[in-house]
Design an enzyme around this catalytic site. Structure first.
Site, PDB file in Angstrom:
ATOM      1  N   GLY A   1       0.339  -1.323  -0.131  1.00  0.00           N
ATOM      2  CA  GLY A   1      -0.258   0.220   0.103  1.00  0.00           C
ATOM      3  C   GLY A   1       0.935   0.909  -0.751  1.00  0.00           C
ATOM      4  O   GLY A   1       0.726   2.318  -0.118  1.00  0.00           O
TER       5      GLY A   1
ATOM      6  N   ASP B   1       0.750   3.691   4.011  1.00  0.00           N
ATOM      7  CA  ASP B   1      -0.384   4.174   3.370  1.00  0.00           C
ATOM      8  C   ASP B   1      -1.634   4.922   4.319  1.00  0.00           C
ATOM      9  O   ASP B   1      -1.320   5.927   4.460  1.00  0.00           O
ATOM     10  CB  ASP B   1      -0.959   3.069   2.574  1.00  0.00           C
ATOM     11  CG  ASP B   1      -1.208   2.141   2.824  1.00  0.00           C
ATOM     12  OD1 ASP B   1      -0.786   1.524   3.627  1.00  0.00           O
ATOM     13  OD2 ASP B   1      -2.203   1.173   2.540  1.00  0.00           O
TER      14      ASP B   1
ATOM     15  N   ASP C   1      -5.129   2.260  10.680  1.00  0.00           N
ATOM     16  CA  ASP C   1      -6.898   1.730  10.915  1.00  0.00           C
ATOM     17  C   ASP C   1      -6.304   1.468  12.524  1.00  0.00           C
ATOM     18  O   ASP C   1      -6.218   2.272  13.627  1.00  0.00           O
ATOM     19  CB  ASP C   1      -6.759   1.323   9.637  1.00  0.00           C
ATOM     20  CG  ASP C   1      -8.376   0.865  10.070  1.00  0.00           C
ATOM     21  OD1 ASP C   1      -9.101   1.944  11.351  1.00  0.00           O
ATOM     22  OD2 ASP C   1      -9.004  -0.316   9.736  1.00  0.00           O
TER      23      ASP C   1
ATOM     24  N   PHE D   1     -13.781   3.048   4.716  1.00  0.00           N
ATOM     25  CA  PHE D   1     -12.842   2.096   3.638  1.00  0.00           C
ATOM     26  C   PHE D   1     -12.788   2.955   2.528  1.00  0.00           C
ATOM     27  O   PHE D   1     -13.624   3.094   1.690  1.00  0.00           O
ATOM     28  CB  PHE D   1     -12.964   0.988   3.936  1.00  0.00           C
ATOM     29  CG  PHE D   1     -11.642  -0.606   2.692  1.00  0.00           C
ATOM     30  CD1 PHE D   1     -11.377  -0.541   3.882  1.00  0.00           C
ATOM     31  CD2 PHE D   1     -11.414   0.262   1.662  1.00  0.00           C
ATOM     32  CE1 PHE D   1      -9.993  -1.408   3.313  1.00  0.00           C
ATOM     33  CE2 PHE D   1     -10.471  -1.167   1.485  1.00  0.00           C
ATOM     34  CZ  PHE D   1      -9.569  -1.428   2.020  1.00  0.00           C
ATOM     35  N   VAL D   2     -10.879   3.617   2.152  1.00  0.00           N
ATOM     36  CA  VAL D   2     -10.792   4.347   1.189  1.00  0.00           C
ATOM     37  C   VAL D   2      -9.523   3.373   0.087  1.00  0.00           C
ATOM     38  O   VAL D   2      -9.193   2.580   0.797  1.00  0.00           O
ATOM     39  CB  VAL D   2      -9.769   5.059   1.708  1.00  0.00           C
ATOM     40  CG1 VAL D   2     -11.226   6.820   2.178  1.00  0.00           C
ATOM     41  CG2 VAL D   2      -9.206   5.202   2.698  1.00  0.00           C
TER      42      VAL D   2
ATOM     43  N   ASP E   1      -5.620  -0.401  -1.633  1.00  0.00           N
ATOM     44  CA  ASP E   1      -6.400  -1.799  -2.522  1.00  0.00           C
ATOM     45  C   ASP E   1      -7.438  -1.910  -2.172  1.00  0.00           C
ATOM     46  O   ASP E   1      -7.800  -1.445  -0.845  1.00  0.00           O
ATOM     47  CB  ASP E   1      -5.982  -2.642  -2.747  1.00  0.00           C
ATOM     48  CG  ASP E   1      -6.102  -3.824  -1.959  1.00  0.00           C
ATOM     49  OD1 ASP E   1      -4.917  -2.831  -1.254  1.00  0.00           O
ATOM     50  OD2 ASP E   1      -5.931  -4.465  -1.536  1.00  0.00           O
TER      51      ASP E   1
ATOM     52  N   ARG F   1      -5.276   0.707  -6.841  1.00  0.00           N
ATOM     53  CA  ARG F   1      -3.931   1.396  -6.410  1.00  0.00           C
ATOM     54  C   ARG F   1      -3.247   2.388  -7.208  1.00  0.00           C
ATOM     55  O   ARG F   1      -3.470   3.211  -6.738  1.00  0.00           O
ATOM     56  CB  ARG F   1      -2.612   0.274  -6.673  1.00  0.00           C
ATOM     57  CG  ARG F   1      -2.949  -1.135  -5.036  1.00  0.00           C
ATOM     58  CD  ARG F   1      -1.698  -1.909  -4.973  1.00  0.00           C
ATOM     59  NE  ARG F   1      -2.277  -2.874  -4.232  1.00  0.00           N
ATOM     60  CZ  ARG F   1      -2.487  -3.792  -2.649  1.00  0.00           C
ATOM     61  NH1 ARG F   1      -1.716  -2.478  -2.056  1.00  0.00           N
ATOM     62  NH2 ARG F   1      -2.591  -4.050  -2.346  1.00  0.00           N
TER      63      ARG F   1
HETATM   64  P1  IMP Z   1      -4.176  -1.266  11.092  1.00  0.00           P
HETATM   65  O1  IMP Z   1      -3.577  -2.382  11.554  1.00  0.00           O
HETATM   66  O2  IMP Z   1      -5.089  -2.010  10.907  1.00  0.00           O
HETATM   67  O3  IMP Z   1      -3.270   0.249  11.196  1.00  0.00           O
HETATM   68  O4  IMP Z   1      -3.919  -1.630   9.193  1.00  0.00           O
HETATM   69  C1  IMP Z   1      -2.951  -0.901   8.534  1.00  0.00           C
HETATM   70  C2  IMP Z   1      -3.033  -1.878   7.079  1.00  0.00           C
HETATM   71  O5  IMP Z   1      -4.003  -2.281   6.882  1.00  0.00           O
HETATM   72  C3  IMP Z   1      -3.038  -0.427   6.126  1.00  0.00           C
HETATM   73  O6  IMP Z   1      -1.002  -1.067   5.984  1.00  0.00           O
HETATM   74  C4  IMP Z   1      -3.557  -0.753   4.750  1.00  0.00           C
HETATM   75  O7  IMP Z   1      -2.404  -1.697   3.707  1.00  0.00           O
HETATM   76  C5  IMP Z   1      -4.435  -1.512   5.644  1.00  0.00           C
HETATM   77  N1  IMP Z   1      -5.568  -0.642   5.226  1.00  0.00           N
HETATM   78  C6  IMP Z   1      -6.438  -0.146   6.563  1.00  0.00           C
HETATM   79  N2  IMP Z   1      -7.824   0.820   6.368  1.00  0.00           N
HETATM   80  C7  IMP Z   1      -7.308   0.942   4.488  1.00  0.00           C
HETATM   81  C8  IMP Z   1      -8.776   0.887   4.232  1.00  0.00           C
HETATM   82  O8  IMP Z   1      -9.207   2.095   4.177  1.00  0.00           O
HETATM   83  N3  IMP Z   1      -8.131   1.046   2.489  1.00  0.00           N
HETATM   84  C9  IMP Z   1      -7.260  -0.249   1.957  1.00  0.00           C
HETATM   85  N4  IMP Z   1      -6.819  -0.292   2.721  1.00  0.00           N
HETATM   86  C10 IMP Z   1      -6.020  -0.378   4.216  1.00  0.00           C
HETATM   87 MG    MG Z   2      -0.681  -2.628   4.288  1.00  0.00          MG
END
Ligand code: IMP
Ligand code: MG
Length: 182
Positions: free
Chosen positions: A43, A99, A102, A151-152, A158, A164
């Site tokens: 990402g 990227d 979350d 979600f974006v 992606d 992407r």
């Molecule tokens: P986390 O572990 O929940 O913080 O998520 C981080 C990873 O989830 C990022 O590196 C992204 O690859 C993916 N991700 C989280 N939210 C989104 C979104 O809205 N769109 C696409 N990928 C996301």
């Molecule tokens: Mg990721």
């Protein structure tokens, strides 16, 4: 792809302007240091490519693979890390680039993994921050934009490994998520 877009969240001009601002901060913070960027695949690739070309001095680069989402829009919680560092990061100033943060689980695990290699310093930089669903107590050191709960996709992000290559960050039509974007 355009027909699948419900709304643009961050447009090309906003990204361009923000990257110039971020690059100035990074240049100030990392000049005269042995700087290594570790990009979280896949990402962060578009963000990384645009950002490093605004840096006027040499920066070392490596990657780490972290996955948690699969083909869903909800984090599965557990994060798989795969890396095969080709460069030595011991004693180097490491900046992890991703990227979006979350839940924070990915960045937390990636930072813990890299820390084992004894970098001189370790910081993180994300294009997007979604703070509403944070599970890990973690705050990126550098962040470009805050986004809401939707979600974006685009600019590297992606859905099912698609979108992407959109030059901006956007939310897809509901219908598109429902039919799994064939
Ligand atoms: P986390 O572990 O929940 O913080 O998520 C981080 C990873 O989830 C990022 O590196 C992204 O690859 C993916 N991700 C989280 N939210 C989104 C979104 O809205 N769109 C696409 N990928 C996301
Ligand atoms: Mg990721």
């Amino acid at each position: 792809m355009e027909k699948d877009i419900a709304r643009v969240v961050v447009d090309e001009k906003q990204i361009k302007d923000k990257l110039i601002e971020l690059s100035k901060t990074l240049i100030n913070d990392y000049q005269n240091k042995e700087w290594t960027i570790i990009a979280v695949l896949n990402g962060s690739l578009v963000f990384l490519a645009d950002l490093i070309r605004l840096i006027p001095f040499s920066v070392r680069l490596d990657t780490i693979d972290a996955s948690s989402y699969g083909d869903s829009t909800i984090s599965k919680g557990e994060v798989n890390i795969i890396h095969n560092f080709k460069i030595d990061i011991e004693g180097k100033h490491v900046l992890v680039i991703d990227d979006i943060i979350d839940t924070g689980n990915t960045l937390k695990k990636v930072l813990a993994d890299i820390k084992k290699y004894s970098p001189a310093s370790l910081k993180s930089c994300v294009l997007l921050n979604r703070s509403g669903r944070r599970q890990s107590k973690i705050k990126p050191d550098y962040c470009c934009f805050n986004v809401g709960d939707d979600f974006v996709v685009g600019y590297g992000l992606d859905y099912n490994n698609k979108y992407r290559n959109l030059p901006y960050v956007a939310v897809l039509n509901d219908e598109c998520y429902r039919r799994n974007c064939p």
